[in-house]
Design a protein around this motif. Sequence first.
Motif, PDB file in Angstrom:
ATOM      1  N   GLY A  23       0.677  -0.987  -0.129  1.00 44.60           N
ATOM      2  CA  GLY A  23      -0.056   0.098   0.199  1.00 44.60           C
ATOM      3  C   GLY A  23       0.688   1.273  -0.039  1.00 44.60           C
ATOM      4  O   GLY A  23       0.273   2.234  -0.409  1.00 44.60           O
ATOM      5  N   LEU A  24       1.957   1.282   0.651  1.00 45.22           N
ATOM      6  CA  LEU A  24       2.794   2.538   0.905  1.00 45.22           C
ATOM      7  C   LEU A  24       3.852   2.355  -0.409  1.00 45.22           C
ATOM      8  O   LEU A  24       4.569   3.406  -0.559  1.00 45.22           O
ATOM      9  N   MET A  25       3.858   1.362  -1.297  1.00 43.61           N
ATOM     10  CA  MET A  25       4.948   1.547  -2.553  1.00 43.61           C
ATOM     11  C   MET A  25       4.779   2.647  -3.574  1.00 43.61           C
ATOM     12  O   MET A  25       5.785   3.324  -3.939  1.00 43.61           O
ATOM     13  N   PRO A  26       3.648   3.407  -3.450  1.00 38.00           N
ATOM     14  CA  PRO A  26       3.472   4.351  -4.191  1.00 38.00           C
ATOM     15  C   PRO A  26       4.458   5.515  -3.842  1.00 38.00           C
ATOM     16  O   PRO A  26       4.930   6.261  -4.766  1.00 38.00           O
ATOM     17  N   LEU A  27       4.638   5.843  -2.781  1.00 33.30           N
ATOM     18  CA  LEU A  27       5.669   6.950  -1.933  1.00 33.30           C
ATOM     19  C   LEU A  27       7.169   6.166  -2.341  1.00 33.30           C
ATOM     20  O   LEU A  27       7.718   7.178  -2.588  1.00 33.30           O
ATOM     21  N   TYR A  28       7.316   5.361  -2.576  1.00 30.12           N
ATOM     22  CA  TYR A  28       8.845   4.854  -2.953  1.00 30.12           C
ATOM     23  C   TYR A  28       8.991   4.966  -4.317  1.00 30.12           C
ATOM     24  O   TYR A  28      10.207   5.654  -4.811  1.00 30.12           O
ATOM     25  N   TRP A  29       8.191   4.413  -5.223  1.00 29.93           N
ATOM     26  CA  TRP A  29       8.123   4.765  -6.778  1.00 29.93           C
ATOM     27  C   TRP A  29       8.217   6.269  -7.240  1.00 29.93           C
ATOM     28  O   TRP A  29       8.810   6.759  -7.951  1.00 29.93           O
ATOM     29  N   HIS A  30       7.499   6.988  -6.228  1.00 34.10           N
ATOM     30  CA  HIS A  30       7.447   8.472  -6.449  1.00 34.10           C
ATOM     31  C   HIS A  30       8.750   9.131  -6.312  1.00 34.10           C
ATOM     32  O   HIS A  30       9.159  10.000  -6.971  1.00 34.10           O
ATOM     33  N   GLN A  31       9.584   8.418  -5.387  1.00 31.56           N
ATOM     34  CA  GLN A  31      10.886   9.166  -5.268  1.00 31.56           C
ATOM     35  C   GLN A  31      11.813   8.946  -6.338  1.00 31.56           C
ATOM     36  O   GLN A  31      12.957   9.539  -6.331  1.00 31.56           O
ATOM     37  N   LEU A  32      11.541   7.953  -7.238  1.00 33.56           N
ATOM     38  CA  LEU A  32      12.136   7.538  -8.431  1.00 33.56           C
ATOM     39  C   LEU A  32      11.661   8.249  -9.661  1.00 33.56           C
ATOM     40  O   LEU A  32      11.916   7.673 -10.951  1.00 33.56           O
ATOM     41  N   LYS A  33      10.691   9.448  -9.636  1.00 36.83           N
ATOM     42  CA  LYS A  33      10.185   9.778 -10.812  1.00 36.83           C
ATOM     43  C   LYS A  33      11.098  10.551 -11.937  1.00 36.83           C
ATOM     44  O   LYS A  33      10.719  10.820 -12.895  1.00 36.83           O
ATOM     45  N   VAL A  34      12.377  10.681 -11.559  1.00 44.73           N
ATOM     46  CA  VAL A  34      13.282  11.187 -12.476  1.00 44.73           C
ATOM     47  C   VAL A  34      13.960  10.057 -13.302  1.00 44.73           C
ATOM     48  O   VAL A  34      14.388  10.322 -14.504  1.00 44.73           O
ATOM     49  N   VAL A  35      13.508   8.988 -13.045  1.00 44.45           N
ATOM     50  CA  VAL A  35      14.013   7.974 -13.827  1.00 44.45           C
ATOM     51  C   VAL A  35      12.988   7.134 -14.720  1.00 44.45           C
ATOM     52  O   VAL A  35      11.669   7.096 -14.236  1.00 44.45           O
ATOM     53  N   PRO A  36      12.902   7.148 -16.052  1.00 45.49           N
ATOM     54  CA  PRO A  36      11.731   6.607 -16.746  1.00 45.49           C
ATOM     55  C   PRO A  36      11.308   5.127 -16.449  1.00 45.49           C
ATOM     56  O   PRO A  36      11.899   4.583 -15.584  1.00 45.49           O
ATOM     57  N   SER A  37      10.122   5.051 -16.411  1.00 45.56           N
ATOM     58  CA  SER A  37       9.131   3.848 -15.900  1.00 45.56           C
ATOM     59  C   SER A  37       9.715   2.626 -16.269  1.00 45.56           C
ATOM     60  O   SER A  37       9.711   1.744 -15.554  1.00 45.56           O
ATOM     61  N   LEU A  38      10.218   2.518 -17.662  1.00 48.52           N
ATOM     62  CA  LEU A  38      10.843   1.264 -18.040  1.00 48.52           C
ATOM     63  C   LEU A  38      12.099   0.929 -17.491  1.00 48.52           C
ATOM     64  O   LEU A  38      12.102  -0.332 -17.079  1.00 48.52           O
TER      65      LEU A  38
END
Length: 307
Positions: A23-38
């Motif tokens: 449930g909290l994973m969005p916070l983690y992936w949001h920290q990586l938004k400078v990196v392309p999703s692929l």
Amino acid sequence: MSTGTRIDRAGLWGAVASFVLWGLMPLYWHQLKVVPSLQIVLHRIVWSALLVALWLVVTQGGGWWRKVKARPRAAAMLGVTSLLITFNWGLYIWAVNAGHVIEGSLGYYINPLVNVVLGVLVLRERLNPAQWVAVALAAAGVLWLTVALGQLPWIALGLALSFAAYGLLRKVLAVDAVLGLGVEGAYLFLPALAALVWLELSGQGHFTSGWGLGIDLLLVLGGALTALPLIGFAFAVRRVPYTIVGMLQYISPTLQLLVGALVLGEAFPRERMLGFGLIWLGLAVFAVDGWRQSRHRAPAPATPMER
């Protein structure tokens, strides 16, 4: 489930911890938004594959791979599930970093009801009246969101359909959750690694390429965030009644919804709230019906959940 059933505390906390992490994973992936999703997905594949393989070697030795080779049909089908879960991961990470966390949470709310529909269409299962009501309410919610917001909630549907198809195949195969993830990782590891190497050599990579040690560590630890909740979930479902696990699974999309609305500031207007409300009502009908049925039969084995 009888009223005298004792619940293993370690298993219960393992399930809760897994769903909270998801449930909290969005916070983690949001920290990586400078990196392309692929690229995030490719790193997730590589590091989780290494971690799961290490776990299997430690817990089962080299025999884990022989178990797979003894079932060639299952090994081939796990190649298909590896593609489905990769699509699911990619769409979800893209949704998070494109500002669609709330719609992503909707996908995991409706997933149990999509599972029911697939059971009817593929496995020829029959629904009772309460289940038909639950599916109808969820369909009404999706229809309302489409009309009110002017577009089909395709992110939610893509996540729900891909994960439901993944879960259906894994249910048919009846392969241990962690073992199955290990085989899927083995299929995906070399292509993902080759793609990452090419991206780094061509100057498009974001790993050890001047973006900072923090980004590098987040990319590596993303593999652990993939594997650890699944290992905890696999531990829990052997010790906790399936009906309880089924109720606890809604911790994950609820936290995702709260993160999107309260932390990341995504809009949650009244029109969207009404659509969610119809889907939540459908889930409530579905959950109550499942609880009532569980009192009259032995719990079924759980299917793996991966985010």
